[in-house]
Design a protein around this motif. Structure first.
Motif, PDB file in Angstrom:
ATOM      1  N   VAL A 157       0.656  -1.177   0.030  1.00 36.72           N
ATOM      2  CA  VAL A 157       0.011  -0.025   0.055  1.00 36.72           C
ATOM      3  C   VAL A 157       0.784   1.288   0.149  1.00 36.72           C
ATOM      4  CG1 VAL A 157      -1.595   1.264   1.274  1.00 36.72           C
ATOM      5  CG2 VAL A 157      -2.065  -1.081   1.055  1.00 36.72           C
ATOM      6  N   GLU A 178      -6.013  -7.513  -1.638  1.00 37.30           N
ATOM      7  CA  GLU A 178      -6.007  -7.873  -0.200  1.00 37.30           C
ATOM      8  C   GLU A 178      -5.487  -9.167   0.186  1.00 37.30           C
ATOM      9  OE1 GLU A 178      -9.072  -4.744   1.982  1.00 37.30           O
ATOM     10  OE2 GLU A 178      -9.998  -6.562   0.829  1.00 37.30           O
ATOM     11  N   GLY A 189      -8.942  -3.878  -2.286  1.00 35.09           N
ATOM     12  CA  GLY A 189      -9.138  -2.914  -1.226  1.00 35.09           C
ATOM     13  C   GLY A 189      -8.483  -1.383  -1.789  1.00 35.09           C
ATOM     14  N   TYR A 191      -7.193   2.052  -0.935  1.00 32.39           N
ATOM     15  CA  TYR A 191      -6.364   3.421   0.286  1.00 32.39           C
ATOM     16  C   TYR A 191      -6.483   4.680  -0.305  1.00 32.39           C
ATOM     17  CZ  TYR A 191      -5.722  -1.285   2.598  1.00 32.39           C
ATOM     18  OH  TYR A 191      -5.748  -2.610   3.195  1.00 32.39           O
ATOM     19  N   ASP A 202      -0.222   4.859   8.594  1.00 29.45           N
ATOM     20  CA  ASP A 202      -1.577   4.337   8.044  1.00 29.45           C
ATOM     21  C   ASP A 202      -2.735   5.186   8.730  1.00 29.45           C
ATOM     22  OD1 ASP A 202      -0.326   2.497   6.563  1.00 29.45           O
ATOM     23  OD2 ASP A 202      -0.505   0.991   8.152  1.00 29.45           O
ATOM     24  N   ARG A 205      -4.700   7.292   6.214  1.00 29.66           N
ATOM     25  CA  ARG A 205      -5.206   6.799   5.035  1.00 29.66           C
ATOM     26  C   ARG A 205      -6.898   6.629   5.525  1.00 29.66           C
ATOM     27  NH1 ARG A 205      -0.516   5.651   2.664  1.00 29.66           N
ATOM     28  NH2 ARG A 205       1.013   4.523   4.049  1.00 29.66           N
ATOM     29  N   CYS A 207      -9.779   3.850   4.036  1.00 30.23           N
ATOM     30  CA  CYS A 207      -9.746   2.470   3.360  1.00 30.23           C
ATOM     31  C   CYS A 207     -11.326   1.719   3.112  1.00 30.23           C
ATOM     32  CB  CYS A 207      -8.852   1.486   4.183  1.00 30.23           C
ATOM     33  SG  CYS A 207      -8.954  -0.300   3.326  1.00 30.23           S
ATOM     34  N   SER A 209     -12.562  -1.586   1.867  1.00 27.00           N
ATOM     35  CA  SER A 209     -12.134  -2.860   1.591  1.00 27.00           C
ATOM     36  C   SER A 209     -13.391  -3.904   1.378  1.00 27.00           C
ATOM     37  CB  SER A 209     -11.141  -3.329   2.620  1.00 27.00           C
ATOM     38  OG  SER A 209     -11.894  -3.443   3.771  1.00 27.00           O
TER      39      SER A 209
END
Length: 261
Positions: A157, A178, A189, A191, A202, A205, A207, A209
């Motif tokens: 990612v 993923e 997913g 991101y 992280d 971000r 997401c 998913s």
């Protein structure tokens, strides 16, 4: 008139509501043969998804058909074995790829899209392009254009952070396979990171998913992602500070659908 109380739900009823492995039964001290075979098959599918060959050329061709300018890059992981053993290498562009993007970089733009193989090339092959097609339609309504698209081999990612920074994008969207599970080997997913750069962590971000045939459908996923992109650009942030409030604005026709078409 006799009225009988309804029977309580059984494990069989519960199994209809979830793909989780519950109420499998027993055969002596072991699982029934059918349950064991189903587990073995799903485990094999998950392993195959991780080790599937990523057809970057086919993805590039599909992006061209959508009218997107695209580049193909690689991380510093030399092969799949190194990618799995050294996650850090999957987060960095190899030197040649970095130079390629530097040459491709032009004026700063709002959004860059990265399609990376991740831990399930199978998911990318199945869902990335159809999802992107729906996302482009949603973004067009907000007059948000994809400035550049990148197809990335052996990608994690965070590789999108360096790609977005090199391209001068205000935001990067990474569509990536993923980690396969025993109920879904082809889950995609997405991101989103505002102000991408090397070292972004992280919590910065958002997401979306679980995008696959038995999970989140293309239309609903595209709507959510477009909402997050629009709001992220307007507020100049993503991550824990940007809460997904798209559900209250979701068209009923989308909310009623249960999976990709």
């Amino acid at each position: 008139m006799n009225t009988r109380a309804p029977s309580p739900p059984s494990l069989k009823d519960l199994r209809k509501l979830t793909p989780a492995r519950i109420g499998l039964g027993i055969a002596g001290a072991s699982l029934p043969t059918s349950a064991l075979l189903e587990f073995t098959l799903d485990h094999a599918r998950a392993r195959d998804a991780v080790h599937a060959v990523f057809d970057a050329s086919a993805v590039m061709a599909s992006l061209g058909a959508l009218g997107l300018e695209a580049s193909c890059v690689s991380s510093r992981a030399a092969d799949r074995e190194q990618y799995l053993r050294r996650p850090d290498l999957g987060r960095m562009l190899d030197p040649d790829s970095r130079q390629l993007l530097l040459r491709a970089a032009g004026a700063a733009h709002q959004l860059a899209v990265v399609i990376g193989d991740g831990l399930s090339p199978t998911a990318v092959h199945a869902h990335a392009v159809p999802l992107l097609q729906g996302l482009m339609a949603c973004l067009a309504a907000d007059r948000i254009a994809i400035g550049h698209a990148v197809v990335a081999r052996e990608a994690r990612v965070a590789l999108g952070d360096e790609i977005g920074a090199v391209l001068g994008a205000r935001m990067v969207a990474v569509l990536i396979g993923e980690r396969p599970g025993l109920s879904a080997a082809d889950s995609l997913g997405v991101y989103l990171t505002f102000a991408p750069g090397v070292g972004v962590t992280d919590e910065k971000r958002n997401c979306v998913s679980n995008i696959h045939r038995a999970g989140l459908g293309y239309d609903e996923a595209a709507f959510k992602i477009a909402w997050l992109i629009r709001e992220g650009l307007a507020r100049e942030l993503t991550g824990v500070a940007l809460k997904d409030d798209s559900g209250s604005r979701m068209p009923r026709s989308i909310a009623a659908r249960s999976g990709p078409t």
